[in-house]
Enzyme design. Structure first.
Site, short mmCIF file in Angstrom:
data_model
loop_
_atom_site.label_atom_id
_atom_site.label_comp_id
_atom_site.label_asym_id
_atom_site.label_seq_id
_atom_site.Cartn_x
_atom_site.Cartn_y
_atom_site.Cartn_z
N ASP A 49 6.76 -3.46 0.03
CA ASP A 49 7.28 -4.59 0.80
C ASP A 49 8.71 -4.93 0.37
O ASP A 49 9.62 -5.05 1.21
CB ASP A 49 6.34 -5.78 0.54
CG ASP A 49 6.35 -6.82 1.63
OD1 ASP A 49 7.05 -6.61 2.64
OD2 ASP A 49 5.66 -7.84 1.46
N THR A 139 -3.19 0.17 -3.01
CA THR A 139 -3.45 0.79 -4.32
C THR A 139 -2.43 0.41 -5.39
O THR A 139 -2.46 0.96 -6.49
CB THR A 139 -3.54 2.33 -4.21
OG1 THR A 139 -2.27 2.85 -3.85
CG2 THR A 139 -4.58 2.74 -3.19
#
Ligand code: ADP
Length: 191
Positions: A49, A139
């Site tokens: 992000d 993850t």
């Protein structure tokens, strides 16, 4: 004997589409869309992000803010996806999806992770896109065990491509050689 990438086990054919596994940085991909492992605020964060917003510039965040103000005032629910432009990235579009936080696997995490992949793929198709690159959703900060997550990611993409022939290429961009090897092992079993 097939040579090159196929021999190395990085490339798989499903119907008319290819699934590629690569080590790299998702922000460098030249696919029509790259997928952001976002959080429900859509306001940026760490990991994938942060890298996407840093390299893509402020336009992506402005569009995310608009989506919050209009369609998702309480945030984007886990498993859902939205699309914005790619700002300064090579990819013309970013598909932002929210994977589940791992809480032991008995709180719907597998289904929600599959939904995140599926809704991203659906959004690519409904926008007429042909190629898409995914990171390994959930993850990192969300701590989903990568052996389990890779199997869900690959199964979901494979089943989607078997039913839907509008995508040409799906790339999984893994950040480390270790993560790539885990995806390769899963792909050999699943695809
Ligand atoms: P989540 O919050 O969904 O777990 P993260 O961004 O924390 O998402 O991590 C998801 C995966 O993406 C992790 O395996 C992490 O190592 C990897 N990753 C981090 N940065 C990048 C990048 N620039 N390109 C590709 N993968 C990345």
């Amino acid at each position: 004997m097939i040579v090159g990438e196929k021999m190395a086990g990085n490339e798989f054919q499903v119907s008319k589409a290819k699934i590629l596994l690569a080590k790299g940085d998702i922000t460098e991909q030249g696919t029509d869309a790259i997928v952001n492992a976002a959080n429900s605020t859509l306001m940026g964060g760490g990991g994938v992000d942060g890298a996407i917003h840093r390299k893509g510039g402020p336009k992506i965040l402005e569009e995310c803010k608009r989506m919050r103000a209009t369609e998702w005032p309480d945030g984007l629910p886990t498993g859902r996806a939205i699309i914005t432009s790619g700002g300064n990235l090579k990819a013309k579009h970013v598909i932002h999806t929210v994977g589940p936080v791992w809480r032991g696997g008995i709180h719907g995490e597998p289904e929600l992770l599959a939904e995140a992949y599926l809704n991203s793929l659906r959004l690519a198709v409904s926008n007429g896109l042909k190629t898409i690159a995914f990171p390994s959703i959930s993850t990192g900060a969300y701590r989903y065990p990568i052996e389990k997550a890779s199997r869900i990611a690959l199964t979901t993409v494979k089943e989607f491509l078997e039913k839907e022939d509008k995508l040409d290429k799906v790339v999984f961009v893994l950040f480390t050689r270790h993560d790539l090897e885990i995806y390769k092992k899963a792909a050999k079993e699943i695809i």
